[in-house]
Scaffold this active site. Structure first.
Site, short mmCIF file in Angstrom:
data_model
loop_
_atom_site.label_atom_id
_atom_site.label_comp_id
_atom_site.label_asym_id
_atom_site.label_seq_id
_atom_site.Cartn_x
_atom_site.Cartn_y
_atom_site.Cartn_z
N GLY A 1 3.07 7.25 9.12
CA GLY A 1 2.26 8.38 8.66
C GLY A 1 3.09 9.29 7.79
N LYS A 2 2.48 10.21 7.14
CA LYS A 2 3.21 11.22 6.36
C LYS A 2 2.27 12.38 6.08
CE LYS A 2 7.38 11.53 4.54
NZ LYS A 2 8.61 10.92 5.03
#
Ligand code: NAD
Length: 427
Positions: free
Chosen positions: A116-117
């Site tokens: 994720g980011k």
């Protein structure tokens, strides 16, 4: 596995956008292993992309609306994991690419996380501490259903650090009515941060550099090195490589580069930087040279540990190092890969070389869940073992498929996530 039809590589320009850069490597690896189209489509598409508008009261009493993103690329191997970036040039495309990179990175080092980011379009340097706190709390509140120790675990990235992670942990915990320290990593030690996290990425760079040098039959005691970037990753990598007997002949930061054929005293450089507002400007332990010239020095090992896209088709042909260990994310453009391979330069790719950081972040999460603290010796021992076996696995895969270490690392990662996907299945 059914053989796929050929997947068109993403178009390659000289300066790539990060999503194209990630996709061109992903496509190449998918072609090599003959990934079936169905799994290709699943692994390529982010699971969730959230855009939030964050009204924040500024110090002048006026409201300003910031835009924030959180992308979960994959949660096949486990909860999503990845940092939060505060910068003016954050885009959804960039966050998507960085989220996918996290999926591959976690899979390469075999930790049970997806990728994720997150990011917020803002200029943290022009904001007060109070404004940053309100922004971080607003971002957390907006994403309280996305984050969670079993769902999506953020961490620091450019423009954020332990302070922001503490606010995030606190805001999330308020919403849950209990302290949930495992919702975020990179926290201050007193709030459940892990020993060894600060130096973990640089340490992983050193460990993978040593493994690669062994394969190339290079003796660290007789090898020289240049390190670009003297922040968290670069300075820790430099000191640890020096401790292993290497001569670090050049270092740099955004203010300039310094070269000393006899070797730079890295401890002295760190001390100078600490006293000098965090920058190397004015350092006298080496001759000042051009920042770009550092990459082309006659050294054995090159460690780019600053920013992306510094090794491109323009300068790759001039690189004299036999080994490049990518401390930074995305320092080499896809166009440069082929030139480096033609010149028989081994590249330990970012998703392997700098994965020591996320590995110790994983240890932080494990310790939070155990309610226990490990010693730094235990952390280093376990992280070193993970990095060494990840290198060995990528190296054997490179030999098996007769491809570069970069492609091999992608192959290892894609195969792992694809296998897990086949077991879990979809709708
Ligand atoms: P940092 O902000 O601590 O340090 C960055 C350094 O690069 C600074 O010394 C800065 O002056 C220098 N720099 C910036 N532009 C430069 C240029 N054009 N030429 C030379 N030097 C330049 O950042 P960091 O945490 O060390 O991260 C560096 C890279 O490593 C980034 O690509 C980051 O995404 C990646 N990375 C970091 C971690 C981590 O745990 N910190 C983990 C994985 C990957």
């Amino acid at each position: 596995m059914a053989k796929s039809s050929y997947i068109e590589p993403a178009p390659i320009k000289d300066r790539e956008n990060p999503f194209e850069s990630m996709m061109s490597r992903f496509n190449e690896a998918a072609n090599v292993i003959g990934l079936d189209n169905e799994t290709y489509e699943v692994l390529k598409s982010p699971v969730k992309q959230v855009i939030v508008s964050l009204p924040v009261t500024m110090d002048n009493g006026k409201k300003r609306v910031f835009t924030g993103y959180r992308v979960i690329h994959s949660n096949i191997l486990g909860p999503a994991k990845g940092g939060i970036r505060y910068a003016m040039d954050v885009t959804l495309d960039e966050v998507k690419a960085l989220a996918a990179w996290m999926t591959w990175k976690c899979a390469v080092v075999d930790i049970p996380y997806g990728g994720g980011k997150g990011g917020v379009i803002c200029d943290p340097r022009s904001m007060s501490v109070g404004e940053l706190e309100r922004l971080t709390r607003a971002y957390t509140a907006a994403l309280v259903d996305v984050f969670g120790p079993d769902q999506d675990i953020p961490a620091p990235d450019i423009g954020t650090g332990p302070r922001e992670m503490a606010w995030l942990m606190d805001e999330y915990s308020r919403a849950q009515g209990r302290t949930v320290s495992g919702v975020v990593t990179g926290k201050p030690i007193v709030l459940g941060g892990s020993l060894g996290r600060v130096e973990a990425t640089g340490r992983g760079v050193m460990i993978t550099a040593m493994s690669a040098m062994q394969k190339l039959k290079m003796n660290p005691l007789r090898s020289t090195c240049a390190v670009q970037g003297f922040g968290n990753v670069g300075s820790h990598a430099a000191i640890l490589l020096e401790e292993r007997g290497m001569r670090i002949c050049a270092i740099s930061d955004h203010t300039g580069a310094y070269y000393n054929e006899r070797g730079i005293d890295i401890r002295a450089a760190i001390e100078y930087r600490t006293k000098n507002n965090g920058i190397l400007e004015g350092f006298t332990g080496g001759d000042k040279i051009d920042n770009e010239a550092l990459l082309e020095l006659p050294v054995d090992v090159l460690v780019p540990a600053a920013v992306e896209d510094v090794i491109t088709a323009k300068n790759a042909g001039n690189i004299k190092a036999k080994l490049i260990v990518e401390g930074a994310n995305g320092p080499t453009s896809a166009n440069a890969d082929k030139i480096l391979a033609d010149n028989q330069i081994m590249v330990v790719p970012d998703i392997l070389a700098n994965a020591g950081g996320v590995t110790v972040s994983y240890f932080e999460w494990v310790q939070n869940r155990l309610g226990y603290k490990w010693s730094v010796e235990r952390i280093n021992r376990r992280a070193d073992r993970i990095m060494t076996s990840a290198f060995d696995k990528a190296y054997h895969t490179a030999e098996q498929y007769k491809v570069s270490l970069r492609l091999a690392a992608y192959i290892v990662a894609i195969q792992k996530v694809a296998e897990a996907y086949r077991y879990r299945g979809g709708f």
